[in-house]
Every structure is written in C-alpha cells, then in structure tokens.
Design a protein around this motif. Structure first.
Motif, PDB file in Angstrom:
ATOM      1  N   THR A  52       0.396  -1.399  -0.084  1.00 43.64           N
ATOM      2  CA  THR A  52      -0.251  -0.057   0.258  1.00 43.64           C
ATOM      3  C   THR A  52       1.109   1.421  -0.233  1.00 43.64           C
ATOM      4  N   ASP A  53       2.255   1.142  -0.271  1.00 44.55           N
ATOM      5  CA  ASP A  53       3.025   1.755  -0.045  1.00 44.55           C
ATOM      6  C   ASP A  53       3.169   3.161  -1.058  1.00 44.55           C
ATOM      7  N   LYS A  54       2.366   4.536  -1.600  1.00 46.91           N
ATOM      8  CA  LYS A  54       2.314   4.887  -2.121  1.00 46.91           C
ATOM      9  C   LYS A  54       3.023   5.841  -2.749  1.00 46.91           C
ATOM     10  N   GLY A  55       4.267   5.811  -2.020  1.00 53.15           N
ATOM     11  CA  GLY A  55       5.748   7.500  -2.287  1.00 53.15           C
ATOM     12  C   GLY A  55       6.416   7.192  -3.149  1.00 53.15           C
ATOM     13  N   THR A  56       6.607   8.142  -3.875  1.00 49.37           N
ATOM     14  CA  THR A  56       7.691   7.946  -4.957  1.00 49.37           C
ATOM     15  C   THR A  56       9.211   6.882  -5.068  1.00 49.37           C
ATOM     16  N   VAL A  57       9.289   6.829  -3.903  1.00 51.44           N
ATOM     17  CA  VAL A  57       9.978   5.702  -3.890  1.00 51.44           C
ATOM     18  C   VAL A  57       9.553   4.758  -2.672  1.00 51.44           C
ATOM     19  N   LYS A  58       9.389   3.256  -2.827  1.00 52.84           N
ATOM     20  CA  LYS A  58       8.615   2.436  -2.122  1.00 52.84           C
ATOM     21  C   LYS A  58       9.989   2.459  -0.843  1.00 52.84           C
ATOM     22  N   HIS A  59       9.436   2.661   0.463  1.00 52.47           N
ATOM     23  CA  HIS A  59      10.363   2.297   0.788  1.00 52.47           C
ATOM     24  C   HIS A  59      11.017   1.059   1.513  1.00 52.47           C
ATOM     25  N   VAL A  60      10.640  -0.198   1.435  1.00 51.40           N
ATOM     26  CA  VAL A  60      11.136  -1.190   0.583  1.00 51.40           C
ATOM     27  C   VAL A  60      12.139  -1.361  -0.143  1.00 51.40           C
ATOM     28  N   VAL A  61      11.587  -0.254  -1.329  1.00 50.43           N
ATOM     29  CA  VAL A  61      13.290   0.045  -1.939  1.00 50.43           C
ATOM     30  C   VAL A  61      14.463   0.132  -2.024  1.00 50.43           C
ATOM     31  N   GLU A  62      13.922   2.010  -0.958  1.00 51.67           N
ATOM     32  CA  GLU A  62      14.894   2.911  -1.021  1.00 51.67           C
ATOM     33  C   GLU A  62      15.780   1.095   0.240  1.00 51.67           C
ATOM     34  N   LYS A  63      15.096   1.721   1.450  1.00 50.79           N
ATOM     35  CA  LYS A  63      15.794  -0.062   2.700  1.00 50.79           C
ATOM     36  C   LYS A  63      16.379  -0.828   2.775  1.00 50.79           C
ATOM     37  N   GLY A  64      15.452  -1.870   1.801  1.00 56.06           N
ATOM     38  CA  GLY A  64      15.499  -3.499   1.120  1.00 56.06           C
ATOM     39  C   GLY A  64      14.601  -4.061   2.062  1.00 56.06           C
ATOM     40  N   VAL A  65      14.399  -5.238   2.525  1.00 61.33           N
ATOM     41  CA  VAL A  65      13.814  -5.519   3.159  1.00 61.33           C
ATOM     42  C   VAL A  65      14.771  -6.780   3.979  1.00 61.33           C
ATOM     43  N   HIS A  66      14.242  -6.928   5.496  1.00 64.49           N
ATOM     44  CA  HIS A  66      14.577  -7.825   6.283  1.00 64.49           C
ATOM     45  C   HIS A  66      14.064  -9.624   6.539  1.00 64.49           C
ATOM     46  N   ILE A  67      14.663 -10.304   6.045  1.00 66.59           N
ATOM     47  CA  ILE A  67      14.165 -11.448   6.835  1.00 66.59           C
ATOM     48  C   ILE A  67      14.942 -11.949   7.423  1.00 66.59           C
ATOM     49  N   ASN A  68      14.676 -12.845   8.805  1.00 65.73           N
ATOM     50  CA  ASN A  68      15.391 -12.990   9.664  1.00 65.73           C
ATOM     51  C   ASN A  68      16.184 -12.265  10.668  1.00 65.73           C
ATOM     52  N   GLY A  69      16.594 -10.778  10.060  1.00 66.16           N
ATOM     53  CA  GLY A  69      17.661  -9.772  10.695  1.00 66.16           C
ATOM     54  C   GLY A  69      18.629  -9.653   9.587  1.00 66.16           C
ATOM     55  N   GLU A  70      18.666 -10.497   8.393  1.00 66.74           N
ATOM     56  CA  GLU A  70      19.734 -10.593   7.004  1.00 66.74           C
ATOM     57  C   GLU A  70      18.838  -9.720   6.260  1.00 66.74           C
ATOM     58  N   ASP A  79       1.691  -3.393  -6.177  1.00 72.56           N
ATOM     59  CA  ASP A  79       0.998  -3.603  -5.055  1.00 72.56           C
ATOM     60  C   ASP A  79       0.498  -4.742  -4.975  1.00 72.56           C
ATOM     61  N   ASP A  80       0.886  -5.656  -5.357  1.00 71.04           N
ATOM     62  CA  ASP A  80       1.120  -7.421  -4.595  1.00 71.04           C
ATOM     63  C   ASP A  80       1.719  -7.529  -4.858  1.00 71.04           C
ATOM     64  N   SER A  81       3.379  -7.820  -5.023  1.00 72.99           N
ATOM     65  CA  SER A  81       4.119  -8.684  -5.742  1.00 72.99           C
ATOM     66  C   SER A  81       5.652  -7.657  -4.934  1.00 72.99           C
ATOM     67  N   LEU A  82       6.587  -8.251  -4.669  1.00 73.26           N
ATOM     68  CA  LEU A  82       7.744  -9.007  -4.061  1.00 73.26           C
ATOM     69  C   LEU A  82       8.757  -8.878  -3.977  1.00 73.26           C
ATOM     70  N   LYS A  83      10.197  -8.638  -4.528  1.00 71.03           N
ATOM     71  CA  LYS A  83      10.436  -9.133  -4.907  1.00 71.03           C
ATOM     72  C   LYS A  83      12.312  -8.744  -4.451  1.00 71.03           C
ATOM     73  N   ALA A  84      12.950  -9.535  -3.471  1.00 69.54           N
ATOM     74  CA  ALA A  84      14.326  -9.123  -3.377  1.00 69.54           C
ATOM     75  C   ALA A  84      15.130 -10.431  -2.996  1.00 69.54           C
ATOM     76  N   LYS A  85      16.761  -9.374  -3.277  1.00 73.61           N
ATOM     77  CA  LYS A  85      17.910 -10.969  -2.885  1.00 73.61           C
ATOM     78  C   LYS A  85      18.720 -10.598  -2.144  1.00 73.61           C
ATOM     79  N   LYS A  86      19.431 -11.350  -2.154  1.00 75.09           N
ATOM     80  CA  LYS A  86      20.891 -10.980  -1.088  1.00 75.09           C
ATOM     81  C   LYS A  86      21.086 -12.225  -1.683  1.00 75.09           C
ATOM     82  N   GLY A  87      22.739 -11.933  -2.453  1.00 75.27           N
ATOM     83  CA  GLY A  87      23.778 -12.312  -3.124  1.00 75.27           C
ATOM     84  C   GLY A  87      22.724 -12.704  -4.322  1.00 75.27           C
ATOM     85  N   LYS A  88      22.705 -14.367  -4.052  1.00 74.99           N
ATOM     86  CA  LYS A  88      22.484 -15.183  -5.401  1.00 74.99           C
ATOM     87  C   LYS A  88      20.675 -15.702  -4.949  1.00 74.99           C
TER      88      LYS A  88
END
Length: 130
Positions: A52-70, A79-88
């Motif tokens: 639901t983030d309608k910002g010019t640059v979404k928070h998760v794009v700017e800051k990334g996401v954390h999965i178990n602290g990584e 609006d309905d999907s997210l893809k993120a990577k840590k290394g490969k």
C-alpha cells in the motif's frame, strides 16, 4: 488441499523454492510453513505495508527488506508482489485476496523462475477466492 500441502507440494515441491510461508494477507497469522522457516511479525508487517506504499520511492526499495534479520535488496515492489535478493538467493512474495505467499529460493534458482512458481499458486488461489 491443506495450507501445508500447498507449501510442501505447490511451492517447495516445484524445486524452485526451498522454504515457504503462507499467511493471511495482513501477515499476522501463519497458516503453514516449511519446518524451521519463520519470519518475525515485524518483518512480515513491513512486507505487507509495501503493498500500500504509494511513495515516489517505496520504503522497501529504498531500505530493502529483512528476513530473519538479514537484509535483502528489493528488486521490484508492486501493489501485490515483491522480489528481493541477498547475493544469489532471494525472496518472492505475492499477495492474493486473502493470503500472502512467501517463497525463498536458493542461489542456484533465478528469481524470475522462483517468481513463476509462486505466481502459479497465487493465480489458482485467487481463482478459488483466496
């Protein structure tokens, strides 16, 4: 089919996802998961808020996401999907009407391939009202 069967067969069973969680669309209640794989509630909440983030640059794009602290670098957030990577390795999340499908893929699987596996289940769940 039970929610656990969707995790075991429709996600991990594809060979493209090695760990997965299915929870309600708010991210508050986990319905099924791969044994030993969990994501803290606050990290799930940030993913949910990205839809639901309608910002010019979404928070998760700017800051990334954390999965178990990584930290994972966000490649794409809609609006309905997210893809993120840590290394490969990476995380793919798709929101359906009532559920959140979270899949982790190993380093030897491309994110686009993992996304297709999660999207296939998401399309089915949307068709049946979930």
């Amino acid at each position: 089919m039970s929610w656990q069967a969707y995790v075991d067969q429709s996600l991990v069973g594809t060979g493209n996802i090695d760990k997965a969680i299915i929870c309600d669309a708010t991210g508050k209640t986990i319905w099924a998961s791969t044994p030993g794989f969990s994501i803290p509630a606050n990290e799930r909440q940030i993913i949910v808020e990205s839809f639901t983030d309608k910002g010019t640059v979404k928070h998760v794009v700017e800051k990334g996401v954390h999965i178990n602290g990584e930290k994972y670098v966000t490649l794409d957030s809609t609006d309905d999907s997210l893809k993120a990577k840590k290394g490969k390795e990476g995380i793919v999340v798709i929101k359906t009407t009532q559920a959140l499908l979270i899949g982790h893929h190993p380093a030897d699987v491309q994110t686009t391939v993992a996304y297709s596996s999660v999207a296939e289940l998401a399309e089915y769940l949307i068709k049946v009202g979930y």
